[in-house]
Scaffold this motif. Structure first.
Motif, mmCIF file in Angstrom:
data_model
loop_
_atom_site.group_PDB
_atom_site.id
_atom_site.type_symbol
_atom_site.label_atom_id
_atom_site.label_comp_id
_atom_site.label_asym_id
_atom_site.label_seq_id
_atom_site.Cartn_x
_atom_site.Cartn_y
_atom_site.Cartn_z
ATOM 1 N N ILE A 33 -35.579 5.257 -18.666
ATOM 2 C CA ILE A 33 -34.031 5.428 -18.363
ATOM 3 C C ILE A 33 -33.709 4.068 -18.352
ATOM 4 O O ILE A 33 -32.822 3.554 -19.031
ATOM 5 N N TYR A 34 -34.275 3.273 -17.239
ATOM 6 C CA TYR A 34 -33.891 1.824 -17.092
ATOM 7 C C TYR A 34 -33.941 0.840 -18.256
ATOM 8 O O TYR A 34 -33.527 -0.329 -18.156
ATOM 9 N N ARG A 35 -35.027 1.105 -19.138
ATOM 10 C CA ARG A 35 -35.226 0.445 -20.174
ATOM 11 C C ARG A 35 -34.060 0.428 -21.097
ATOM 12 O O ARG A 35 -33.877 -0.654 -21.799
ATOM 13 N N HIS A 36 -33.384 1.343 -21.203
ATOM 14 C CA HIS A 36 -32.120 1.670 -22.300
ATOM 15 C C HIS A 36 -30.775 1.403 -21.541
ATOM 16 O O HIS A 36 -30.017 0.763 -22.120
ATOM 17 N N PHE A 37 -30.678 1.488 -20.270
ATOM 18 C CA PHE A 37 -29.390 1.335 -19.444
ATOM 19 C C PHE A 37 -29.934 0.839 -18.155
ATOM 20 O O PHE A 37 -30.814 1.184 -17.455
ATOM 21 N N LYS A 38 -29.121 -0.364 -17.771
ATOM 22 C CA LYS A 38 -29.358 -1.063 -16.624
ATOM 23 C C LYS A 38 -29.119 -0.230 -15.333
ATOM 24 O O LYS A 38 -29.618 -0.432 -14.305
ATOM 25 N N THR A 39 -28.005 0.623 -15.312
ATOM 26 C CA THR A 39 -27.472 1.291 -14.233
ATOM 27 C C THR A 39 -26.975 2.519 -14.598
ATOM 28 O O THR A 39 -26.708 2.802 -16.127
ATOM 29 N N LYS A 40 -26.882 3.432 -13.762
ATOM 30 C CA LYS A 40 -26.071 4.829 -14.118
ATOM 31 C C LYS A 40 -24.822 4.609 -14.549
ATOM 32 O O LYS A 40 -24.207 5.404 -15.434
ATOM 33 N N ASP A 41 -23.986 3.737 -13.737
ATOM 34 C CA ASP A 41 -22.562 3.376 -14.133
ATOM 35 C C ASP A 41 -22.550 2.863 -15.693
ATOM 36 O O ASP A 41 -21.516 3.440 -16.296
ATOM 37 N N ARG B 4 -14.886 19.386 -21.689
ATOM 38 C CA ARG B 4 -14.998 19.309 -20.330
ATOM 39 C C ARG B 4 -15.124 18.102 -19.706
ATOM 40 O O ARG B 4 -14.186 18.042 -18.740
ATOM 41 N N VAL B 5 -15.784 17.206 -20.058
ATOM 42 C CA VAL B 5 -15.676 15.917 -19.155
ATOM 43 C C VAL B 5 -14.583 15.125 -19.478
ATOM 44 O O VAL B 5 -13.936 14.531 -18.538
ATOM 45 N N MET B 6 -14.188 14.949 -20.689
ATOM 46 C CA MET B 6 -12.915 14.265 -21.096
ATOM 47 C C MET B 6 -11.762 14.697 -20.340
ATOM 48 O O MET B 6 -10.953 13.973 -20.039
ATOM 49 N N PHE B 7 -11.653 16.005 -20.182
ATOM 50 C CA PHE B 7 -10.288 16.599 -19.422
ATOM 51 C C PHE B 7 -10.495 16.960 -17.877
ATOM 52 O O PHE B 7 -9.799 17.656 -17.495
ATOM 53 N N SER B 8 -11.435 16.016 -17.217
ATOM 54 C CA SER B 8 -11.670 16.365 -15.943
ATOM 55 C C SER B 8 -11.586 14.986 -15.263
ATOM 56 O O SER B 8 -12.431 14.187 -15.293
ATOM 57 N N GLU B 9 -10.333 14.830 -14.649
ATOM 58 C CA GLU B 9 -9.818 13.674 -13.790
ATOM 59 C C GLU B 9 -10.983 13.611 -12.504
ATOM 60 O O GLU B 9 -11.103 12.710 -12.205
ATOM 61 N N GLU B 10 -11.551 15.030 -12.045
ATOM 62 C CA GLU B 10 -12.233 14.656 -11.059
ATOM 63 C C GLU B 10 -13.428 13.791 -11.289
ATOM 64 O O GLU B 10 -14.091 13.267 -10.322
ATOM 65 N N VAL B 11 -14.116 13.734 -12.538
ATOM 66 C CA VAL B 11 -15.168 13.164 -12.861
ATOM 67 C C VAL B 11 -15.179 11.877 -12.602
ATOM 68 O O VAL B 11 -16.145 11.106 -12.086
ATOM 69 N N PHE B 12 -13.945 11.258 -12.722
ATOM 70 C CA PHE B 12 -13.705 9.999 -12.715
ATOM 71 C C PHE B 12 -12.755 8.967 -11.660
ATOM 72 O O PHE B 12 -12.782 7.889 -11.447
ATOM 73 N N LYS B 13 -12.550 9.936 -10.890
ATOM 74 C CA LYS B 13 -11.445 9.551 -9.856
ATOM 75 C C LYS B 13 -11.689 8.490 -8.687
ATOM 76 O O LYS B 13 -11.291 7.914 -8.281
ATOM 77 N N ASN B 14 -13.137 8.840 -8.411
ATOM 78 C CA ASN B 14 -13.697 8.188 -7.225
ATOM 79 C C ASN B 14 -14.386 6.766 -7.956
ATOM 80 O O ASN B 14 -14.783 5.997 -6.831
ATOM 81 N N ASP B 15 -14.357 6.305 -8.910
ATOM 82 C CA ASP B 15 -14.612 5.115 -9.240
ATOM 83 C C ASP B 15 -13.752 4.242 -10.282
ATOM 84 O O ASP B 15 -13.342 4.715 -11.259
#
Length: 192
Positions: A42-50, A101-112
Motif C-alpha cells: 500500500i505504501y508503495r502506492h501512497f505515502k500515507t493514509k491521508d 454515502r461517503v460524499m454526503f457524510s460530513e462526519e467522515v471528514f469533520k475531524n481533519d
C-alpha cells in the motif's frame, strides 16, 4: 489527477471501508486486506493514509468537474444544464451508492481540517459553476430573478442532498433517479 490501476483499486477499497464501517476503520491493515497487498505494498502506492483520502476526494472532484465542463460546452438552456448535472449525480450515485454515502457524510471528514477544506473547496467550485448557470438563466429570462442566485442554488442542491441522504439512510430502497426526476419537475415550477 492520474492514478494507476492499483491506486484506483486502493481508493475504491477506501471508499467501501469508509461507507460500510466508518472512517475509523480506514487503516492500512484493513486496506491491505481488502486489496490483497501487504501494508508495505500500500505504501508503495501512497505515502500515507491521508494521501489516500485526499486522492479519493480528488477523484470525486475530477468527475464532477468533467460533467460541468461538458455541460457548459453544450447548447442547452440554463435549466437543462442544471438538470443534466443533477441527473448525472443521481445516475452516478445509483451506480455507486457507497461513493454517495461517503460524499454526503460530513462526519467522515469533520475531524481533519485538510479533508474539510478539500470538501469545502469542491463544494465551492461546483456551487460557483452552478450559480453562474443559474445567473445566466436569470439574465435570459428562463429562471425567475426575484430570488437570489445563492438561494436558488441552495433550494436546488439542498433538495438533492436531502433526497440522496434519505436514499442512503434507507439503503437505496427507492429509485433515486426516478425520485430525483419527480423532485426536479417540482423545482422547475418554482424556478420559472
Amino acid at each position: 489527477m492520474d492514478l494507476s490501476m492499483r491506486q484506483k483499486q486502493i481508493v475504491e477499497a477506501a471508499i467501501e471501508i469508509i461507507a460500510l464501517q466508518g472512517i475509523q476503520s480506514l487503516t492500512i491493515k484493513n486496506l491491505s486486506s481488502a486489496v490483497g497487498l501487504s501494508e508495505a505494498g500500500i505504501y508503495r502506492h501512497f505515502k500515507t493514509k491521508d494521501e489516500i483520502v485526499l486522492s479519493m476526494l480528488s477523484s470525486f472532484e475530477v468527475i464532477s468537474h468533467f460533467v460541468l465542463t461538458e455541460t457548459e460546452k453544450e447548447d442547452f438552456s440554463s435549466l437543462e444544464k442544471v438538470q443534466k448535472f443533477l441527473f448525472d449525480r443521481y445516475e452516478r450515485f445509483s451506480e455507486n451508492p457507497l461513493a454517495a454515502r461517503v460524499m454526503f457524510s460530513e462526519e467522515v471528514f469533520k475531524n481533519d481540517q485538510r479533508f474539510t477544506d478539500k470538501m469545502l473547496s469542491i463544494m465551492h467550485q461546483h456551487g460557483e459553476a452552478i450559480r453562474n448557470i443559474i445567473n445566466d438563466g436569470q439574465k435570459a429570462g428562463e429562471i425567475r430573478d426575484d430570488i437570489s442566485t445563492k438561494e436558488l442554488f441552495l433550494i436546488i442542491f439542498g433538495s438533492m442532498r436531502l433526497l440522496v441522504t434519505q436514499w442512503n439512510m434507507k439503503n437505496g430502497d427507492f429509485d433515486l433517479k426516478n425520485e430525483g426526476a419527480h423532485l426536479w419537475k417540482s423545482i422547475i415550477k418554482m424556478l420559472k
